[in-house]
Design a protein around this motif. Structure first.
Motif, PDB file in Angstrom:
ATOM      1  N   GLY A 167       0.818  -1.199   0.000  1.00 62.36           N
ATOM      2  CA  GLY A 167       0.000   0.000   0.000  1.00 62.36           C
ATOM      3  C   GLY A 167       0.854   1.252   0.000  1.00 62.36           C
ATOM      4  O   GLY A 167       1.786   1.377   0.790  1.00 62.36           O
ATOM      5  N   VAL A 168       0.541   2.167  -0.890  1.00 64.36           N
ATOM      6  CA  VAL A 168       1.244   3.442  -0.989  1.00 64.36           C
ATOM      7  C   VAL A 168       0.485   4.514  -0.210  1.00 64.36           C
ATOM      8  O   VAL A 168       1.031   5.190   0.645  1.00 64.36           O
ATOM      9  CB  VAL A 168       1.390   3.872  -2.456  1.00 64.36           C
ATOM     10  N   ALA A 169      -0.795   4.642  -0.528  1.00 64.60           N
ATOM     11  CA  ALA A 169      -1.632   5.660   0.107  1.00 64.60           C
ATOM     12  C   ALA A 169      -3.084   5.235   0.008  1.00 64.60           C
ATOM     13  O   ALA A 169      -3.478   4.569  -0.949  1.00 64.60           O
ATOM     14  CB  ALA A 169      -1.433   7.018  -0.557  1.00 64.60           C
ATOM     15  N   GLY A 170      -3.865   5.625   1.010  1.00 67.71           N
ATOM     16  CA  GLY A 170      -5.287   5.302   1.012  1.00 67.71           C
ATOM     17  C   GLY A 170      -6.111   6.496   1.429  1.00 67.71           C
ATOM     18  O   GLY A 170      -5.654   7.342   2.201  1.00 67.71           O
ATOM     19  N   LEU A 171      -7.325   6.557   0.887  1.00 65.56           N
ATOM     20  CA  LEU A 171      -8.254   7.647   1.185  1.00 65.56           C
ATOM     21  C   LEU A 171      -9.579   7.023   1.607  1.00 65.56           C
ATOM     22  O   LEU A 171     -10.281   6.431   0.786  1.00 65.56           O
ATOM     23  CB  LEU A 171      -8.430   8.509  -0.073  1.00 65.56           C
ATOM     24  N   ASP A 172      -9.872   7.151   2.897  1.00 65.54           N
ATOM     25  CA  ASP A 172     -11.106   6.576   3.420  1.00 65.54           C
ATOM     26  C   ASP A 172     -12.319   7.344   2.904  1.00 65.54           C
ATOM     27  O   ASP A 172     -12.206   8.489   2.447  1.00 65.54           O
ATOM     28  CB  ASP A 172     -11.110   6.613   4.947  1.00 65.54           C
ATOM     29  N   LYS A 173     -13.483   6.742   3.066  1.00 67.89           N
ATOM     30  CA  LYS A 173     -14.730   7.382   2.646  1.00 67.89           C
ATOM     31  C   LYS A 173     -14.973   8.700   3.380  1.00 67.89           C
ATOM     32  O   LYS A 173     -15.614   9.604   2.843  1.00 67.89           O
ATOM     33  CB  LYS A 173     -15.897   6.420   2.872  1.00 67.89           C
ATOM     34  N   ASP A 174     -14.454   8.820   4.589  1.00 71.48           N
ATOM     35  CA  ASP A 174     -14.652  10.056   5.358  1.00 71.48           C
ATOM     36  C   ASP A 174     -13.570  11.092   5.087  1.00 71.48           C
ATOM     37  O   ASP A 174     -13.537  12.144   5.719  1.00 71.48           O
ATOM     38  CB  ASP A 174     -14.705   9.755   6.858  1.00 71.48           C
ATOM     39  N   GLY A 175     -12.676  10.790   4.153  1.00 74.56           N
ATOM     40  CA  GLY A 175     -11.640  11.739   3.778  1.00 74.56           C
ATOM     41  C   GLY A 175     -10.312  11.546   4.490  1.00 74.56           C
ATOM     42  O   GLY A 175      -9.345  12.258   4.182  1.00 74.56           O
ATOM     43  N   THR A 176     -10.246  10.615   5.418  1.00 75.84           N
ATOM     44  CA  THR A 176      -8.985  10.352   6.115  1.00 75.84           C
ATOM     45  C   THR A 176      -7.962   9.793   5.133  1.00 75.84           C
ATOM     46  O   THR A 176      -8.267   8.902   4.341  1.00 75.84           O
ATOM     47  CB  THR A 176      -9.195   9.348   7.248  1.00 75.84           C
TER      48      THR A 176
ATOM     49  N   TYR B 171       2.149   0.833 -10.529  1.00 74.23           N
ATOM     50  CA  TYR B 171       1.242   1.459  -9.568  1.00 74.23           C
ATOM     51  C   TYR B 171      -0.192   1.177  -9.975  1.00 74.23           C
ATOM     52  O   TYR B 171      -0.576   1.402 -11.122  1.00 74.23           O
ATOM     53  CB  TYR B 171       1.501   2.962  -9.496  1.00 74.23           C
ATOM     54  N   TYR B 172      -0.975   0.721  -8.998  1.00 70.74           N
ATOM     55  CA  TYR B 172      -2.374   0.361  -9.240  1.00 70.74           C
ATOM     56  C   TYR B 172      -3.296   1.245  -8.420  1.00 70.74           C
ATOM     57  O   TYR B 172      -3.020   1.548  -7.260  1.00 70.74           O
ATOM     58  CB  TYR B 172      -2.628  -1.093  -8.841  1.00 70.74           C
ATOM     59  N   CYS B 173      -4.391   1.595  -9.018  1.00 70.08           N
ATOM     60  CA  CYS B 173      -5.493   2.245  -8.324  1.00 70.08           C
ATOM     61  C   CYS B 173      -6.467   1.144  -7.896  1.00 70.08           C
ATOM     62  O   CYS B 173      -6.712   0.203  -8.663  1.00 70.08           O
ATOM     63  CB  CYS B 173      -6.161   3.221  -9.273  1.00 70.08           C
ATOM     64  N   ALA B 174      -7.003   1.270  -6.687  1.00 69.46           N
ATOM     65  CA  ALA B 174      -7.900   0.238  -6.198  1.00 69.46           C
ATOM     66  C   ALA B 174      -9.034   0.843  -5.383  1.00 69.46           C
ATOM     67  O   ALA B 174      -8.853   1.863  -4.704  1.00 69.46           O
ATOM     68  CB  ALA B 174      -7.133  -0.760  -5.336  1.00 69.46           C
ATOM     69  N   ALA B 175     -10.169   0.212  -5.453  1.00 70.92           N
ATOM     70  CA  ALA B 175     -11.327   0.522  -4.612  1.00 70.92           C
ATOM     71  C   ALA B 175     -11.556  -0.704  -3.741  1.00 70.92           C
ATOM     72  O   ALA B 175     -11.894  -1.774  -4.281  1.00 70.92           O
ATOM     73  CB  ALA B 175     -12.550   0.831  -5.468  1.00 70.92           C
ATOM     74  N   VAL B 176     -11.329  -0.571  -2.450  1.00 71.47           N
ATOM     75  CA  VAL B 176     -11.299  -1.746  -1.583  1.00 71.47           C
ATOM     76  C   VAL B 176     -12.197  -1.565  -0.365  1.00 71.47           C
ATOM     77  O   VAL B 176     -12.421  -0.448   0.092  1.00 71.47           O
ATOM     78  CB  VAL B 176      -9.859  -2.058  -1.130  1.00 71.47           C
ATOM     79  N   PRO B 177     -12.685  -2.683   0.186  1.00 75.77           N
ATOM     80  CA  PRO B 177     -13.590  -2.628   1.339  1.00 75.77           C
ATOM     81  C   PRO B 177     -12.844  -2.667   2.671  1.00 75.77           C
ATOM     82  O   PRO B 177     -13.284  -3.335   3.602  1.00 75.77           O
ATOM     83  CB  PRO B 177     -14.458  -3.869   1.133  1.00 75.77           C
ATOM     84  N   PHE B 178     -11.701  -1.995   2.753  1.00 72.53           N
ATOM     85  CA  PHE B 178     -10.906  -1.970   3.971  1.00 72.53           C
ATOM     86  C   PHE B 178     -10.537  -0.534   4.304  1.00 72.53           C
ATOM     87  O   PHE B 178     -10.501   0.327   3.445  1.00 72.53           O
ATOM     88  CB  PHE B 178      -9.605  -2.777   3.802  1.00 72.53           C
ATOM     89  N   ASP B 179     -10.206  -0.301   5.585  1.00 71.97           N
ATOM     90  CA  ASP B 179      -9.745   1.018   5.984  1.00 71.97           C
ATOM     91  C   ASP B 179      -8.398   1.327   5.337  1.00 71.97           C
ATOM     92  O   ASP B 179      -7.583   0.426   5.099  1.00 71.97           O
ATOM     93  CB  ASP B 179      -9.596   1.102   7.503  1.00 71.97           C
ATOM     94  N   ALA B 180      -8.159   2.607   5.110  1.00 69.86           N
ATOM     95  CA  ALA B 180      -6.893   3.025   4.508  1.00 69.86           C
ATOM     96  C   ALA B 180      -5.713   2.621   5.372  1.00 69.86           C
ATOM     97  O   ALA B 180      -4.639   2.297   4.861  1.00 69.86           O
ATOM     98  CB  ALA B 180      -6.898   4.541   4.285  1.00 69.86           C
ATOM     99  N   ASP B 181      -5.881   2.647   6.672  1.00 69.79           N
ATOM    100  CA  ASP B 181      -4.787   2.273   7.562  1.00 69.79           C
ATOM    101  C   ASP B 181      -4.371   0.823   7.332  1.00 69.79           C
ATOM    102  O   ASP B 181      -3.184   0.497   7.317  1.00 69.79           O
ATOM    103  CB  ASP B 181      -5.186   2.472   9.010  1.00 69.79           C
ATOM    104  N   LEU B 182      -5.341  -0.049   7.132  1.00 75.30           N
ATOM    105  CA  LEU B 182      -5.036  -1.450   6.852  1.00 75.30           C
ATOM    106  C   LEU B 182      -4.321  -1.585   5.513  1.00 75.30           C
ATOM    107  O   LEU B 182      -3.376  -2.374   5.377  1.00 75.30           O
ATOM    108  CB  LEU B 182      -6.322  -2.274   6.852  1.00 75.30           C
ATOM    109  N   VAL B 183      -4.755  -0.832   4.531  1.00 75.35           N
ATOM    110  CA  VAL B 183      -4.149  -0.908   3.201  1.00 75.35           C
ATOM    111  C   VAL B 183      -2.670  -0.565   3.261  1.00 75.35           C
ATOM    112  O   VAL B 183      -1.832  -1.263   2.680  1.00 75.35           O
ATOM    113  CB  VAL B 183      -4.869   0.025   2.217  1.00 75.35           C
ATOM    114  N   VAL B 184      -2.298   0.484   3.963  1.00 76.09           N
ATOM    115  CA  VAL B 184      -0.906   0.927   3.942  1.00 76.09           C
ATOM    116  C   VAL B 184      -0.040   0.157   4.933  1.00 76.09           C
ATOM    117  O   VAL B 184       1.185   0.137   4.795  1.00 76.09           O
ATOM    118  CB  VAL B 184      -0.777   2.440   4.201  1.00 76.09           C
ATOM    119  N   THR B 185      -0.634  -0.473   5.940  1.00 72.48           N
ATOM    120  CA  THR B 185       0.182  -1.219   6.896  1.00 72.48           C
ATOM    121  C   THR B 185       0.271  -2.709   6.569  1.00 72.48           C
ATOM    122  O   THR B 185       1.290  -3.342   6.871  1.00 72.48           O
ATOM    123  CB  THR B 185      -0.373  -1.066   8.318  1.00 72.48           C
ATOM    124  N   ARG B 186      -0.755  -3.258   5.955  1.00 70.63           N
ATOM    125  CA  ARG B 186      -0.782  -4.702   5.682  1.00 70.63           C
ATOM    126  C   ARG B 186      -0.819  -5.023   4.198  1.00 70.63           C
ATOM    127  O   ARG B 186      -0.602  -6.175   3.818  1.00 70.63           O
ATOM    128  CB  ARG B 186      -2.016  -5.320   6.354  1.00 70.63           C
TER     129      ARG B 186
END
Length: 127
Positions: free
Chosen positions: A47-56, A93-108
């Motif tokens: 994971g490089v970067a994630g943007l949650d639905k709430d903008g985080t 580099y891939y763009c993705a729409a995923v059902p996980f929190d951004a924190d999980l994406v960049v840490t795991r």
């Protein structure tokens, strides 16, 4: 079905900049975490970067201070501004729409088995 189309990759010298774009359907931003994930040759996707639905926004440690994720809701597009690029940033580099929190994406990281993915765009940084 969520169709994602990346663009903006290319070849640059170390210290240069690129901006990746990912065209997405507007509803994707309210339904999924949007993320940039990269795969260095021979390695697993990370994971490089994630943007949650709430903008985080969350970033991988290697990305902090150099890469910025953002979105344009009016013309539904996800961006990754990449500054001060290093040879070790060379990856697909891939763009993705995923059902996980951004924190999980960049840490795991996240498997391509989950969510929706674009076809990828290559970034090559030369020293």
């Amino acid at each position: 079905q969520v169709q994602l189309v990346e663009s903006g990759g290319g070849s640059v010298q170390a210290g240069g900049s690129l901006r990746l774009s990912c065209k997405a359907p507007g509803y994707a931003f309210s339904m999924y975490t949007m993320a940039w994930v990269r795969q260095i040759a021979g390695n697993e996707r990370e994971g490089v970067a994630g943007l949650d639905k709430d903008g985080t926004k969350k970033y991988g440690d290697f990305a902090k201070g150099r890469l910025t994720i953002s979105k344009d809701n009016a013309d539904p597009t996800l961006y990754l501004q990449m500054n001060n690029l290093k040879p070790e940033d060379t990856a697909m580099y891939y763009c993705a729409a995923v059902p996980f929190d951004a924190d999980l994406v960049v840490t795991r990281g996240v498997s391509e088995s989950f969510g929706y993915w674009g076809q990828g765009t290559q970034v090559t940084v030369s020293s």
